[in-house]
Design an enzyme around this catalytic site. Structure first.
Site, mmCIF file in Angstrom:
data_model
loop_
_atom_site.group_PDB
_atom_site.id
_atom_site.type_symbol
_atom_site.label_atom_id
_atom_site.label_comp_id
_atom_site.label_asym_id
_atom_site.label_seq_id
_atom_site.Cartn_x
_atom_site.Cartn_y
_atom_site.Cartn_z
ATOM 1 N N ASN A 171 5.403 5.169 8.863
ATOM 2 C CA ASN A 171 6.142 4.023 9.392
ATOM 3 C C ASN A 171 5.900 2.754 8.581
ATOM 4 O O ASN A 171 6.653 1.781 8.714
ATOM 5 C CB ASN A 171 5.739 3.728 10.841
ATOM 6 C CG ASN A 171 6.496 4.584 11.843
ATOM 7 O OD1 ASN A 171 5.949 5.522 12.395
ATOM 8 N ND2 ASN A 171 7.756 4.267 12.071
ATOM 9 N N SER A 172 4.843 2.726 7.782
ATOM 10 C CA SER A 172 4.509 1.526 7.022
ATOM 11 C C SER A 172 5.693 1.089 6.158
ATOM 12 O O SER A 172 6.285 1.900 5.439
ATOM 13 C CB SER A 172 3.304 1.779 6.121
ATOM 14 O OG SER A 172 2.140 1.959 6.887
ATOM 15 N N HIS B 36 0.810 -1.214 0.000
ATOM 16 C CA HIS B 36 0.000 0.000 0.000
ATOM 17 C C HIS B 36 0.849 1.272 0.000
ATOM 18 O O HIS B 36 0.331 2.354 -0.282
ATOM 19 C CB HIS B 36 -0.980 0.004 1.190
ATOM 20 C CG HIS B 36 -0.346 0.257 2.519
ATOM 21 N ND1 HIS B 36 -0.020 -0.738 3.407
ATOM 22 C CD2 HIS B 36 0.000 1.415 3.144
ATOM 23 C CE1 HIS B 36 0.493 -0.215 4.494
ATOM 24 N NE2 HIS B 36 0.527 1.097 4.367
ATOM 25 N N ASP C 167 0.206 -7.735 1.465
ATOM 26 C CA ASP C 167 0.575 -6.318 1.552
ATOM 27 C C ASP C 167 2.088 -6.137 1.590
ATOM 28 O O ASP C 167 2.609 -5.344 2.378
ATOM 29 C CB ASP C 167 -0.077 -5.643 2.763
ATOM 30 C CG ASP C 167 -0.016 -4.117 2.679
ATOM 31 O OD1 ASP C 167 0.173 -3.602 1.560
ATOM 32 O OD2 ASP C 167 -0.131 -3.449 3.721
#
Length: 389
Positions: free
Chosen positions: A233-234, A130, A160
């Site tokens: 942070n993803s 994402h 993901d």
């Protein structure tokens, strides 16, 4: 007033009484002290001082950060988006007076940010799907301030995860730890680029392991942590106190988008396996049994005269799929996979998916109340699903 005058004034009986009172009070204090000492014999008192040898944790985690931080990169993406038309542009009266009916829909570039982790000296980076989904340009900023355009190698929306590649010399890959050894209460650090402020480290503990059924991804097996994970942070690193990678920070459990102490990371071994598949095959290769199944509910258990709700009922079979070839049919109830009781359909699906095509799976199932055994050979899920029976 002198002592002699005091004695003459009060009299000897009063003075003697005062002295006796003081003596008794002192004696009682000594007795209480002796009693406390007697009760404390054989007892051990812990000290919080780290110098007594009972202290097992480090005072600082700077060494762990120094080891892992050079492998964490900031990721910036740009994607083209369609700007919404004003509602008046579709109003007949507005179009009549202003002749704007043929105005083209405008496009604009949107910027987004995230984090990635370098996993090889060849420049392969793992991040979240994402983070880079729909991006036309991807830029990676390394720990030492260098910039590089990143090429998308592949992505997997079901987990993901995505893999990028940069062409830079002297890059440092992260050391991969063993997520299976992570225990609740272990200290962990999250490294990322929250809100675009630059590389930031937050500290917490492992709150839970093996989290699934959250509806975040198709395949879930998260490490849960209270280390602060915020937007940006993803795709970043969740490391242990020694600087080893435990997981890829992915999501937080909050509708506002800000950390409330419940964050989730994809275990490092799953991320490494996905990277290897995406590089080699262009997609993540998972074990596939070729069935559609439903969890046994109390109502179904009563209908099939089952003693418990363990197991899943097969609702459809894919033609010539592994289960079909192994003799499994719709209506069968799978109760064991490789001698493990099937207690949750999602968990069983994840275990099958973590297998590899060609792996053998022993299946125990019920058909019309009778128990049957078979062995299925896992296959590869087809890109275009066959018609189910």
């Amino acid at each position: 007033m002198t002592v002699k005058k005091l004695i003459d004034f009060l009299g000897w009986p009063v003075v003697v009484g005062l002295l006796l009172g003081v003596s008794v009070a002192l004696w009682l204090q000594l007795e209480q002290k002796r009693e406390l000492n007697a009760h404390s014999d054989g007892m051990h008192y812990a000290s919080l001082s780290p110098s007594n040898g009972n202290w097992s944790g480090p005072v600082s985690y700077s060494e762990a950060v120094n080891i892992a931080a050079p492998a964490v990169v900031n990721i910036y993406t740009r994607k083209r988006s369609q700007q919404r038309r004003h509602p008046l542009l579709d109003d007949p009266l507005f179009r009549h007076f202003f002749n704007n009916s043929d105005l083209p829909q405008q496009e604009r570039m949107q910027s987004a940010l995230g984090t990635g982790v370098i996993l090889s000296r060849d420049g392969y980076i793992v991040t979240n799907n994402h983070v880079i989904e729909g991006a036309e340009e991807i830029l990676a900023l390394t720990y030492d301030g260098r910039e590089a355009r990143a090429t998308k190698i592949g992505s997997d929306s079901e987990s993901d995860l995505a893999v990028l590649k940069i062409e830079l010399d002297n890059i440092t890959p992260i050391k991969v730890g063993n997520p299976d050894s992570a225990r609740v209460g272990d200290v962990v650090l999250a490294i990322g680029n929250p809100f675009g402020v630059g590389q930031t480290v937050t500290q917490g503990i492992v709150s839970a392991t093996g989290r699934y059924g959250l509806g975040i991804n198709t395949y879930e097996n998260f490490i849960q942590t209270d280390a602060a994970i915020n937007p940006g942070n993803s795709g970043g690193a969740l490391i242990d106190a020694h600087g080893n990678l435990l997981g890829i920070n992915t999501a937080i459990l909050d509708k506002t988008g800000f950390s409330v102490g419940i964050g989730f990371a994809i275990p490092a071994d799953i991320a490494v396996s996905a990277m290897q598949d995406l590089i080699k095959y262009g997609k993540v290769v998972r074990g596939w049994l070729g069935v559609e199944a439903q969890q046994i509910t109390p109502e179904l258990a009563q209908s099939f005269r089952l003693d418990s709700t363990d197991g899943v009922i097969i609702t459809a079979i894919y033609n010539n799929g592994p289960a079909h070839q192994a003799g499994i049919r719709p209506g069968d109830i799978i109760i064991k996979l490789n001698d493990l009781m099937v207690k949750n359909g999602l968990l069983s699906m994840n275990k099958i998916a973590r297998g590899r095509p060609g792996d053998k799976v022993d299946v125990i199932f019920l058909r019309k109340g009778e128990q049957h055994n078979t062995t299925a050979t896992l296959g590869i899920k087809p890109d275009l699903q066959d018609t189910a029976r």
